[in-house]
Structure formats: structure tokens, C-alpha cells
Design a protein around this motif. Structure first.
Motif, PDB file in Angstrom:
ATOM      1  N   SER A   1      40.388  50.903  35.064  1.00 56.84           N
ATOM      2  CA  SER A   1      39.651  49.655  35.297  1.00 56.84           C
ATOM      3  C   SER A   1      39.036  49.636  36.688  1.00 56.84           C
ATOM      4  CB  SER A   1      40.583  48.452  35.129  1.00 56.84           C
ATOM      5  OG  SER A   1      41.656  48.530  36.041  1.00 56.84           O
ATOM      6  N   ASP A   2      37.991  48.842  36.814  1.00 58.61           N
ATOM      7  CA  ASP A   2      37.360  48.679  38.125  1.00 58.61           C
ATOM      8  C   ASP A   2      38.189  47.762  39.018  1.00 58.61           C
ATOM      9  OD1 ASP A   2      34.375  49.864  37.891  1.00 58.61           O
ATOM     10  OD2 ASP A   2      34.989  48.988  35.978  1.00 58.61           O
ATOM     11  N   LEU A   3      38.855  46.804  38.377  1.00 54.58           N
ATOM     12  CA  LEU A   3      39.697  45.872  39.124  1.00 54.58           C
ATOM     13  C   LEU A   3      40.913  45.544  38.282  1.00 54.58           C
ATOM     14  CD1 LEU A   3      39.730  44.176  41.796  1.00 54.58           C
ATOM     15  CD2 LEU A   3      38.844  42.275  40.425  1.00 54.58           C
ATOM     16  N   VAL A   4      42.078  45.593  38.895  1.00 49.12           N
ATOM     17  CA  VAL A   4      43.321  45.231  38.220  1.00 49.12           C
ATOM     18  C   VAL A   4      43.681  43.819  38.657  1.00 49.12           C
ATOM     19  CG1 VAL A   4      45.704  45.876  37.756  1.00 49.12           C
ATOM     20  CG2 VAL A   4      44.032  47.638  38.363  1.00 49.12           C
ATOM     21  N   VAL A   5      43.970  42.958  37.679  1.00 52.83           N
ATOM     22  CA  VAL A   5      44.277  41.562  37.968  1.00 52.83           C
ATOM     23  C   VAL A   5      45.712  41.274  37.544  1.00 52.83           C
ATOM     24  CG1 VAL A   5      43.578  39.161  37.663  1.00 52.83           C
ATOM     25  CG2 VAL A   5      41.857  40.981  37.537  1.00 52.83           C
ATOM     26  N   ALA A   6      46.453  40.652  38.422  1.00 52.42           N
ATOM     27  CA  ALA A   6      47.834  40.253  38.144  1.00 52.42           C
ATOM     28  C   ALA A   6      47.918  38.732  38.102  1.00 52.42           C
ATOM     29  CB  ALA A   6      48.777  40.805  39.215  1.00 52.42           C
ATOM     30  N   PRO A   7      48.801  38.178  37.264  1.00 46.82           N
ATOM     31  CA  PRO A   7      48.950  36.723  37.206  1.00 46.82           C
ATOM     32  C   PRO A   7      49.871  36.160  38.269  1.00 46.82           C
ATOM     33  CG  PRO A   7      50.371  37.715  35.588  1.00 46.82           C
ATOM     34  CD  PRO A   7      49.643  38.843  36.259  1.00 46.82           C
ATOM     35  N   SER A   8      50.409  37.033  39.131  1.00 47.18           N
ATOM     36  CA  SER A   8      51.364  36.579  40.142  1.00 47.18           C
ATOM     37  C   SER A   8      51.423  37.579  41.278  1.00 47.18           C
ATOM     38  CB  SER A   8      52.754  36.418  39.523  1.00 47.18           C
ATOM     39  OG  SER A   8      53.261  37.690  39.095  1.00 47.18           O
ATOM     40  N   GLU A   9      51.902  37.112  42.421  1.00 48.89           N
ATOM     41  CA  GLU A   9      52.141  38.002  43.552  1.00 48.89           C
ATOM     42  C   GLU A   9      53.257  38.989  43.233  1.00 48.89           C
ATOM     43  OE1 GLU A   9      50.798  38.590  46.466  1.00 48.89           O
ATOM     44  OE2 GLU A   9      49.203  37.115  46.286  1.00 48.89           O
ATOM     45  N   ALA A  10      54.202  38.576  42.393  1.00 52.85           N
ATOM     46  CA  ALA A  10      55.297  39.470  42.029  1.00 52.85           C
ATOM     47  C   ALA A  10      54.771  40.719  41.335  1.00 52.85           C
ATOM     48  CB  ALA A  10      56.291  38.742  41.129  1.00 52.85           C
TER      49      ALA A  10
ATOM     50  N   ARG B   1      53.326  48.734  44.929  1.00 49.74           N
ATOM     51  CA  ARG B   1      54.475  49.548  45.341  1.00 49.74           C
ATOM     52  C   ARG B   1      54.759  50.706  44.386  1.00 49.74           C
ATOM     53  NH1 ARG B   1      60.647  47.359  46.574  1.00 49.74           N
ATOM     54  NH2 ARG B   1      61.553  49.421  47.033  1.00 49.74           N
ATOM     55  N   TYR B   2      54.758  50.416  43.074  1.00 52.20           N
ATOM     56  CA  TYR B   2      55.205  51.412  42.112  1.00 52.20           C
ATOM     57  C   TYR B   2      54.074  52.226  41.488  1.00 52.20           C
ATOM     58  CZ  TYR B   2      59.527  48.782  42.561  1.00 52.20           C
ATOM     59  OH  TYR B   2      60.646  48.149  43.068  1.00 52.20           O
ATOM     60  N   LEU B   3      52.885  51.634  41.346  1.00 52.81           N
ATOM     61  CA  LEU B   3      51.757  52.367  40.775  1.00 52.81           C
ATOM     62  C   LEU B   3      50.709  52.727  41.817  1.00 52.81           C
ATOM     63  CD1 LEU B   3      51.143  50.599  37.329  1.00 52.81           C
ATOM     64  CD2 LEU B   3      52.636  52.527  37.899  1.00 52.81           C
ATOM     65  N   ARG B   4      50.943  52.332  43.068  1.00 50.91           N
ATOM     66  CA  ARG B   4      50.050  52.678  44.174  1.00 50.91           C
ATOM     67  C   ARG B   4      48.619  52.216  43.938  1.00 50.91           C
ATOM     68  NH1 ARG B   4      54.061  53.309  47.670  1.00 50.91           N
ATOM     69  NH2 ARG B   4      55.467  55.017  47.123  1.00 50.91           N
ATOM     70  N   VAL B   5      48.465  51.038  43.338  1.00 48.10           N
ATOM     71  CA  VAL B   5      47.123  50.484  43.143  1.00 48.10           C
ATOM     72  C   VAL B   5      46.598  50.017  44.501  1.00 48.10           C
ATOM     73  CG1 VAL B   5      45.741  48.707  42.010  1.00 48.10           C
ATOM     74  CG2 VAL B   5      47.667  49.778  40.792  1.00 48.10           C
ATOM     75  N   PRO B   6      45.435  50.507  44.932  1.00 46.01           N
ATOM     76  CA  PRO B   6      44.911  50.120  46.248  1.00 46.01           C
ATOM     77  C   PRO B   6      44.598  48.624  46.308  1.00 46.01           C
ATOM     78  CG  PRO B   6      43.751  52.045  45.383  1.00 46.01           C
ATOM     79  CD  PRO B   6      44.562  51.483  44.255  1.00 46.01           C
ATOM     80  N   ALA B   7      44.761  48.050  47.462  1.00 47.80           N
ATOM     81  CA  ALA B   7      44.500  46.617  47.630  1.00 47.80           C
ATOM     82  C   ALA B   7      43.065  46.260  47.273  1.00 47.80           C
ATOM     83  CB  ALA B   7      44.803  46.206  49.070  1.00 47.80           C
TER      84      ALA B   7
ATOM     85  N   LEU C   1      42.727  45.436  43.531  1.00 46.93           N
ATOM     86  CA  LEU C   1      43.773  44.570  43.009  1.00 46.93           C
ATOM     87  C   LEU C   1      43.524  43.128  43.425  1.00 46.93           C
ATOM     88  CD1 LEU C   1      46.582  44.325  41.598  1.00 46.93           C
ATOM     89  CD2 LEU C   1      47.603  44.780  43.833  1.00 46.93           C
ATOM     90  N   ALA C   2      43.688  42.216  42.474  1.00 43.07           N
ATOM     91  CA  ALA C   2      43.558  40.787  42.766  1.00 43.07           C
ATOM     92  C   ALA C   2      44.641  40.018  42.018  1.00 43.07           C
ATOM     93  CB  ALA C   2      42.181  40.274  42.348  1.00 43.07           C
ATOM     94  N   VAL C   3      44.992  38.862  42.533  1.00 40.81           N
ATOM     95  CA  VAL C   3      45.953  37.972  41.881  1.00 40.81           C
ATOM     96  C   VAL C   3      45.223  36.695  41.480  1.00 40.81           C
ATOM     97  CG1 VAL C   3      48.036  36.580  42.173  1.00 40.81           C
ATOM     98  CG2 VAL C   3      47.937  38.884  43.128  1.00 40.81           C
TER      99      VAL C   3
ATOM    100  N   ARG D   1      34.021  44.062  47.252  1.00 39.19           N
ATOM    101  CA  ARG D   1      34.865  42.880  47.164  1.00 39.19           C
ATOM    102  C   ARG D   1      35.617  42.677  48.468  1.00 39.19           C
ATOM    103  NH1 ARG D   1      40.040  41.202  45.652  1.00 39.19           N
ATOM    104  NH2 ARG D   1      40.810  43.328  45.488  1.00 39.19           N
ATOM    105  N   VAL D   2      35.590  41.461  48.957  1.00 39.91           N
ATOM    106  CA  VAL D   2      36.370  41.122  50.137  1.00 39.91           C
ATOM    107  C   VAL D   2      37.797  40.834  49.713  1.00 39.91           C
ATOM    108  CG1 VAL D   2      36.627  39.509  52.054  1.00 39.91           C
ATOM    109  CG2 VAL D   2      34.340  40.171  51.288  1.00 39.91           C
ATOM    110  N   VAL D   3      38.755  41.536  50.288  1.00 40.00           N
ATOM    111  CA  VAL D   3      40.157  41.342  49.943  1.00 40.00           C
ATOM    112  C   VAL D   3      40.672  40.098  50.650  1.00 40.00           C
ATOM    113  CG1 VAL D   3      42.462  42.356  49.969  1.00 40.00           C
ATOM    114  CG2 VAL D   3      40.457  43.825  49.669  1.00 40.00           C
TER     115      VAL D   3
END
Length: 308
Positions: free
Chosen positions: A90-99, A106-112, A115-117, A292-294
Motif C-alpha cells: 500500500s501507499d499508506l497504511v492506516v491504523a485505527p489507534s495509536e496502539a 515496531r514489529y513490521l518496521r512501517v516507516p512513519a 503510516l497514519a492513525v 504527506r506531512v507527518v
């Protein structure tokens, strides 16, 4: 995804999609359900809010909802591999939470930068119902007068209930999975409950807690996942590995009407800040092409609707 009885990821996706339908009129985005095998329309952006496989030829935003597989051992390999595949394609990975976001880093080394929440949001019509509607729905399902609605680990919920101090008459534990109620019934069932027991340690998607809070039903949640991010002081947070804490939280809800009222009012206030429109606007910003601005994606941070 079962639209009639969605899980937390499905409910997250439905709430977001309903909001996007009203906001994305001038945006070229397509929302794809997991397992979709038909022809995709021509366009630029694919959104996979309930998870799924990114498709080549599109700018894909893929969601990862599950926290436990990211932190788990060998038994969680298959689920972790699916998350890793989606993240890598994917171009961007989205998580529904900070967790979940933290676990992906940490575990999949997805660059900041990839990645978005985007926290869940609740749309109009999914909040607290009238007392009459709540009573009618409870009567239709034959529920106890003062019931606790439980999601997640049924065995954990029953152990906690058995160890709690509750009224001898009129009180009862209702397991949502066994009830079999559809999505349209849930707001009334939540509104009529004494509280909601979310027996889901290592939960990555706090949608169920947000639904409960929007309906004025205080949630009881574990401290080791995403729930505390939205619950804050609008519910009771317990140590997931301390069985007695779950039972004591249940006892406290039944014991103290002032506590229930306080939690209910605060929960509704907090839930009102997390709307589906707010989440949809954030997604549309993330879907725009270009660098994208982090930014900090937590509550009120970097939000276009933030009130200073």
C-alpha cells in the motif's frame, strides 16, 4: 464483511463509508470491501477501511486493525503476514489507534512517512436512543431489566460476571455474540444497558467502546490495547491480566448510580468529539497526492475541524 452484523473493523468501515458518501463528491476515491473480486472502476485512489489486499495501479490506503497478531508469537504468524503484505503493497497504511500504529512501526518496521492513525468516528443516527426504544428492544429480545452487554471473550466475560457483586434480581449478563442482534438494533441495546463489558485484551480497534459511549453506556475495557485512547474518563479501564479487576468494575457499575451517571455523561461528551465526518475528512486529506506531512494523529491533533 457482514454489513448486517459487522465486527469492529466492519463497523469502523461502515461509519467511515457513510460519511465519505456525503463528503467525497468531488474526490475520485473508491471504497473496497475485503474479498471483493469484481471489476474496479477507473480512478486514482482505493480505500480499504476494513482491511484487504491493495491493488496495483491505484494509490491504495490499507487499514490494519488487529493488534494481537502484531504482538503475538508463532501462532499469530498467518495474521501477521497478512498485515505485513498489506503494509508492503500500500501507499499508506492506516491504523485505527495509536496502539496499532505503534505496533506497525515496531514489529513490521512501517516507516512513519507511510503510516497514519485515523481513529473511529460515529455518525448521526448511531447514538443514544429514547428510553422507550431501548425498553422495547430489550423486551423483544427477552433481556433482563438491568443487563450488562458483553463483547469479545465469552469465557472471560462469564468469569468476571460470576465473581462480581450484582443484584440478585433483575440483573443479567447478555453476550452480544449469542444474542444475534443486527446492526440496526445495537444503538437501542447499548442505550438500555447498565454498561458494556468489552472483554477484549490486546484490542486494536476501539470502535465498540466509542459506540457504547455515544449511547451513554459506560464501557469496561482492558488497559493493554486501543480502548483507553478513546475511553479516557468516560468508562472504567482495568488491568487485563487481573481477573479481579474486571469483576470489581462490574460491581462498581451496579453499586453506584452516581458513578454510572458521571461516566455516561462524560462518555457521551467524549464520543461527540469523534464523529464519522471528522474521520472522513482526515482520510480525504491523506488520500490527496503529493508528499504527506507527518503529524500527530491523536484526538484534536492535526484535525481540520479542531476548535482552538
Amino acid at each position: 464483511m457482514d454489513a448486517a452484523r459487522p465486527d469492529a473493523a466492519g463497523e469502523y468501515a461502515l461509519q467511515l463509508t457513510e460519511a465519505l458518501a456525503g463528503l467525497a463528491v468531488h474526490h475520485d476515491v473508491t471504497v473496497v470491501e475485503p474479498g471483493f473480486r469484481g471489476s474496479l472502476p477507473a480512478g486514482d485512489v482505493l480505500l480499504l477501511p476494513a482491511g484487504g489486499r491493495p491493488e496495483p495501479g491505484y494509490r491504495c490506503l490499507a487499514w490494519v486493525h488487529d493488534l494481537a497478531p502484531l504482538r503475538g508469537g508463532l501462532g499469530a504468524f498467518r495474521a501477521r503476514f497478512r498485515s505485513a503484505f498489506a503494509a508492503s503493497r500500500s501507499d499508506l497504511v492506516v491504523a485505527p489507534s495509536e496502539a496499532v500504529g505503534g505496533a506497525l512501526r515496531r514489529y513490521l518496521r512501517v516507516p512513519a512517512a507511510r503510516l497514519a492513525v485515523v481513529q473511529p468516528g460515529i455518525g448521526p443516527g448511531h447514538g443514544r436512543t429514547s428510553r422507550e426504544d431501548a425498553l422495547a428492544r430489550a423486551a423483544a429480545h427477552g433481556l433482563p431489566e438491568r443487563y450488562l452487554l458483553a463483547f469479545g471473550d465469552c469465557a472471560l466475560a462469564r468469569r468476571a460476571w460470576a465473581a462480581a457483586t450484582t443484584p440478585t434480581e433483575g440483573a443479567g449478563l447478555v453476550v452480544a455474540e449469542e444474542l444475534g442482534a443486527g446492526r440496526e438494533s445495537l444503538p437501542a441495546l447499548l442505550s438500555g444497558a447498565i454498561g458494556v463489558l468489552l472483554a477484549e485484551p490486546l484490542n486494536g480497534n476501539p470502535t465498540r467502546a466509542l459506540q457504547a459511549m455515544a449511547c451513554g453506556s459506560p464501557p469496561i475495557v482492558a488497559d493493554d490495547g486501543a480502548f483507553p485512547e478513546v475511553v479516557r474518563d468516560g468508562g472504567l479501564t482495568v488491568r487485563s491480566d487481573h481477573p479481579g479487576d474486571w469483576a470489581e468494575a462490574i460491581s462498581a457499575l451496579y453499586r453506584s448510580r452516581p458513578l454510572r451517571t458521571q461516566l455516561s455523561n462524560q462518555g457521551r461528551r467524549l464520543a461527540a468529539e469523534l464523529t464519522a465526518d471528522r474521520a472522513a475528512r482526515r482520510v480525504l486529506l491523506l488520500a490527496e497526492p503529493g508528499p504527506r506531512v507527518v503529524v500527530d494523529q491523536r484526538v484534536d491533533a492535526g484535525d481540520p475541524d479542531r476548535r482552538d
